[in-house]
Design a protein around this motif. Structure first.
Motif, PDB file in Angstrom:
ATOM      1  N   ASN A 210     -22.467 -14.078 -43.060  1.00  0.00           N
ATOM      2  CA  ASN A 210     -23.871 -14.363 -42.744  1.00  0.00           C
ATOM      3  C   ASN A 210     -24.366 -15.655 -43.380  1.00  0.00           C
ATOM      4  O   ASN A 210     -25.583 -15.906 -43.438  1.00  0.00           O
ATOM      5  N   LYS A 211     -23.426 -16.481 -43.853  1.00  0.00           N
ATOM      6  CA  LYS A 211     -23.720 -17.802 -44.413  1.00  0.00           C
ATOM      7  C   LYS A 211     -24.702 -17.744 -45.576  1.00  0.00           C
ATOM      8  O   LYS A 211     -25.527 -18.642 -45.771  1.00  0.00           O
ATOM      9  N   GLY A 212     -24.597 -16.662 -46.354  1.00  0.00           N
ATOM     10  CA  GLY A 212     -25.480 -16.499 -47.496  1.00  0.00           C
ATOM     11  C   GLY A 212     -25.231 -17.490 -48.618  1.00  0.00           C
ATOM     12  O   GLY A 212     -26.133 -17.748 -49.419  1.00  0.00           O
ATOM     13  N   PHE A 213     -24.033 -18.054 -48.670  1.00  0.00           N
ATOM     14  CA  PHE A 213     -23.733 -19.017 -49.729  1.00  0.00           C
ATOM     15  C   PHE A 213     -24.381 -20.374 -49.465  1.00  0.00           C
ATOM     16  O   PHE A 213     -24.371 -21.247 -50.332  1.00  0.00           O
ATOM     17  N   ASP A 214     -24.905 -20.563 -48.261  1.00  0.00           N
ATOM     18  CA  ASP A 214     -25.531 -21.845 -47.911  1.00  0.00           C
ATOM     19  C   ASP A 214     -27.020 -21.876 -48.239  1.00  0.00           C
ATOM     20  O   ASP A 214     -27.666 -22.922 -48.124  1.00  0.00           O
ATOM     21  N   ILE A 215     -27.581 -20.737 -48.637  1.00  0.00           N
ATOM     22  CA  ILE A 215     -29.026 -20.662 -48.882  1.00  0.00           C
ATOM     23  C   ILE A 215     -29.419 -21.491 -50.105  1.00  0.00           C
ATOM     24  O   ILE A 215     -28.770 -21.408 -51.158  1.00  0.00           O
ATOM     25  N   VAL A 216     -30.463 -22.277 -49.972  1.00  0.00           N
ATOM     26  CA  VAL A 216     -30.933 -23.116 -51.079  1.00  0.00           C
ATOM     27  C   VAL A 216     -32.338 -22.697 -51.480  1.00  0.00           C
ATOM     28  O   VAL A 216     -33.103 -22.126 -50.689  1.00  0.00           O
TER      29      VAL A 216
ATOM     30  N   ARG B 112     -28.736 -24.874 -54.346  1.00  0.00           N
ATOM     31  CA  ARG B 112     -28.268 -23.488 -54.368  1.00  0.00           C
ATOM     32  C   ARG B 112     -28.412 -22.914 -55.763  1.00  0.00           C
ATOM     33  O   ARG B 112     -28.271 -23.618 -56.767  1.00  0.00           O
ATOM     34  N   GLY B 113     -28.699 -21.615 -55.833  1.00  0.00           N
ATOM     35  CA  GLY B 113     -28.855 -20.976 -57.125  1.00  0.00           C
ATOM     36  C   GLY B 113     -27.532 -20.825 -57.851  1.00  0.00           C
ATOM     37  O   GLY B 113     -26.461 -20.781 -57.236  1.00  0.00           O
ATOM     38  N   LYS B 114     -27.599 -20.732 -59.179  1.00  0.00           N
ATOM     39  CA  LYS B 114     -26.383 -20.607 -59.981  1.00  0.00           C
ATOM     40  C   LYS B 114     -25.647 -19.308 -59.679  1.00  0.00           C
ATOM     41  O   LYS B 114     -24.410 -19.258 -59.695  1.00  0.00           O
ATOM     42  N   ARG B 115     -26.390 -18.254 -59.405  1.00  0.00           N
ATOM     43  CA  ARG B 115     -25.748 -16.979 -59.073  1.00  0.00           C
ATOM     44  C   ARG B 115     -25.043 -17.075 -57.719  1.00  0.00           C
ATOM     45  O   ARG B 115     -23.945 -16.533 -57.547  1.00  0.00           O
ATOM     46  N   THR B 116     -25.662 -17.764 -56.769  1.00  0.00           N
ATOM     47  CA  THR B 116     -25.034 -17.957 -55.457  1.00  0.00           C
ATOM     48  C   THR B 116     -23.715 -18.705 -55.603  1.00  0.00           C
ATOM     49  O   THR B 116     -22.701 -18.337 -54.994  1.00  0.00           O
ATOM     50  N   ILE B 117     -23.721 -19.750 -56.417  1.00  0.00           N
ATOM     51  CA  ILE B 117     -22.496 -20.535 -56.641  1.00  0.00           C
ATOM     52  C   ILE B 117     -21.419 -19.678 -57.303  1.00  0.00           C
ATOM     53  O   ILE B 117     -20.238 -19.732 -56.940  1.00  0.00           O
ATOM     54  N   ALA B 118     -21.835 -18.853 -58.271  1.00  0.00           N
ATOM     55  CA  ALA B 118     -20.884 -17.981 -58.970  1.00  0.00           C
ATOM     56  C   ALA B 118     -20.267 -16.974 -58.001  1.00  0.00           C
ATOM     57  O   ALA B 118     -19.053 -16.737 -58.005  1.00  0.00           O
ATOM     58  N   LYS B 119     -21.095 -16.388 -57.153  1.00  0.00           N
ATOM     59  CA  LYS B 119     -20.589 -15.413 -56.184  1.00  0.00           C
ATOM     60  C   LYS B 119     -19.641 -16.071 -55.178  1.00  0.00           C
ATOM     61  O   LYS B 119     -18.645 -15.473 -54.772  1.00  0.00           O
ATOM     62  N   GLU B 120     -19.954 -17.295 -54.791  1.00  0.00           N
ATOM     63  CA  GLU B 120     -19.069 -17.981 -53.849  1.00  0.00           C
ATOM     64  C   GLU B 120     -17.691 -18.215 -54.465  1.00  0.00           C
ATOM     65  O   GLU B 120     -16.672 -18.137 -53.778  1.00  0.00           O
ATOM     66  N   LYS B 121     -17.659 -18.473 -55.761  1.00  0.00           N
ATOM     67  CA  LYS B 121     -16.370 -18.662 -56.425  1.00  0.00           C
ATOM     68  C   LYS B 121     -15.552 -17.377 -56.408  1.00  0.00           C
ATOM     69  O   LYS B 121     -14.325 -17.405 -56.234  1.00  0.00           O
ATOM     70  N   VAL B 122     -16.221 -16.246 -56.563  1.00  0.00           N
ATOM     71  CA  VAL B 122     -15.521 -14.957 -56.480  1.00  0.00           C
ATOM     72  C   VAL B 122     -15.026 -14.737 -55.055  1.00  0.00           C
ATOM     73  O   VAL B 122     -13.877 -14.330 -54.834  1.00  0.00           O
ATOM     74  N   TYR B 123     -15.889 -15.024 -54.070  1.00  0.00           N
ATOM     75  CA  TYR B 123     -15.452 -14.899 -52.673  1.00  0.00           C
ATOM     76  C   TYR B 123     -14.238 -15.781 -52.401  1.00  0.00           C
ATOM     77  O   TYR B 123     -13.271 -15.343 -51.756  1.00  0.00           O
ATOM     78  N   ASN B 124     -14.296 -17.032 -52.846  1.00  0.00           N
ATOM     79  CA  ASN B 124     -13.184 -17.954 -52.587  1.00  0.00           C
ATOM     80  C   ASN B 124     -11.872 -17.418 -53.155  1.00  0.00           C
ATOM     81  O   ASN B 124     -10.803 -17.582 -52.552  1.00  0.00           O
ATOM     82  N   HIS B 125     -11.958 -16.755 -54.308  1.00  0.00           N
ATOM     83  CA  HIS B 125     -10.737 -16.208 -54.884  1.00  0.00           C
ATOM     84  C   HIS B 125     -10.246 -15.006 -54.076  1.00  0.00           C
ATOM     85  O   HIS B 125      -9.040 -14.842 -53.882  1.00  0.00           O
ATOM     86  N   ILE B 126     -11.174 -14.188 -53.612  1.00  0.00           N
ATOM     87  CA  ILE B 126     -10.790 -13.062 -52.752  1.00  0.00           C
ATOM     88  C   ILE B 126     -10.091 -13.584 -51.495  1.00  0.00           C
ATOM     89  O   ILE B 126      -9.033 -13.086 -51.100  1.00  0.00           O
TER      90      ILE B 126
END
Length: 271
Positions: free
Chosen positions: A200-206, A213-227
């Motif tokens: 749902n392109k939630g990592f693109d939200i600013v 982008r929020g710091k939490r959004t960036i952190a979650k994207e890093k977890v997604y990228n590893h998954i």
């Protein structure tokens, strides 16, 4: 031989910008259950230092620990000890002939389809007695509807394909549970949450104020990228937004350790 499988189920975004109706499941053979839980709980308690692992709890401080924990979870997946299934619908696909009853019961009807088909139970070895124990995250619906839904799940074993696969379900083994008490469900929540947000392109939200982008959004994207990286170690060209291929073997619906299913009902049309 008597075989027992534990099935853990969770759900995420009901209505998303692009994709909706996210359901996730984890299947574990009972013989592997204790070892898997012990290892995953050790990671949660000693590494992340929390009582419950959840996608929503990931932040800029703990995301590296989540990545470490998810690595361990995917070690079990890659070894075939845990099988993960993710189902979702594409908002571009509609079914105009749905009745009001179908619309009112959509959540549980889709849940039923997920459990009936996503794991490929019908391909279990019929020479074994295959017992399924189903653990559902608490269902946000009326008791009457939930009771009816569980009766339908109980009745799956009477379908011809399930009879042929020697599948058995005890009615008291279809349970709603609190994910705080089930570690596998907690790790499933992280994987499911990651997919729901990414699609749902939630990592693109600013932020409207800072345009960043929020710091939490960036952190979650890093977890997604590893998954995503771990999935691609199993399937190099994996596409998260479509149904995973069967590689010319229908039984891979059961055998593959990780699969996605973009659910489309009959007579679906594209907007």
């Amino acid at each position: 031989m008597k075989k027992r499988y534990y099935i853990y189920c969770d759900e995420s975004i009901k209505k998303g910008k692009l994709y909706s109706n996210f359901y996730g499941g984890a299947m574990v053979d009972s013989k592997d259950y204790s070892l898997i839980c012990d290892v995953l709980e050790e990671k949660r308690t000693n590494l992340i230092k929390t009582s419950e692992i959840k996608w929503q709890k990931i932040d800029k401080i703990n995301y590296n620990h989540y990545i470490d924990a998810i690595d361990t979870f995917f070690d079990f997946i890659q070894a075939g000890k845990v099988k993960i299934r993710i189902m979702f619908t594409n908002n571009r696909h509609t079914k105009p002939d749905l009745s009001q009853e179908h619309l009112d019961n959509e959540y549980l009807l889709l849940y039923y389809q997920f459990l009936k088909h996503a794991f490929g139970f019908r391909f279990l070895n019929p020479n074994d007695e295959n017992y399924l124990e189903i653990y559902l995250d608490r269902i946000p619906d009326k008791e009457e509807k939930k009771s009816k839904f569980k009766k339908y799940l109980f009745g799956i074993q009477q379908l011809p394909d399930f009879i042929d696969a020697n599948i058995k379900i005890n009615q008291n083994k279809i349970s709603e549970v609190d994910s705080k008490n089930h570690i596998i469900m907690q790790y499933l929540d992280v994987v499911l949450g990651a997919m729901a947000i990414k699609l749902n392109k939630g990592f693109d939200i600013v932020d409207k104020t800072t345009n960043k982008r929020g710091k939490r959004t960036i952190a979650k994207e890093k977890v997604y990228n590893h998954i995503n990286k771990r999935i691609r170690l199993i399937y190099p060209n994996f596409n998260i937004g479509i149904t995973t291929g069967k590689k010319d073997n229908i039984e891979n619906i059961l055998l593959m350790p990780y699969r996605h299913w973009e659910f489309k009902s009959k007579n679906t049309i594209i907007k």
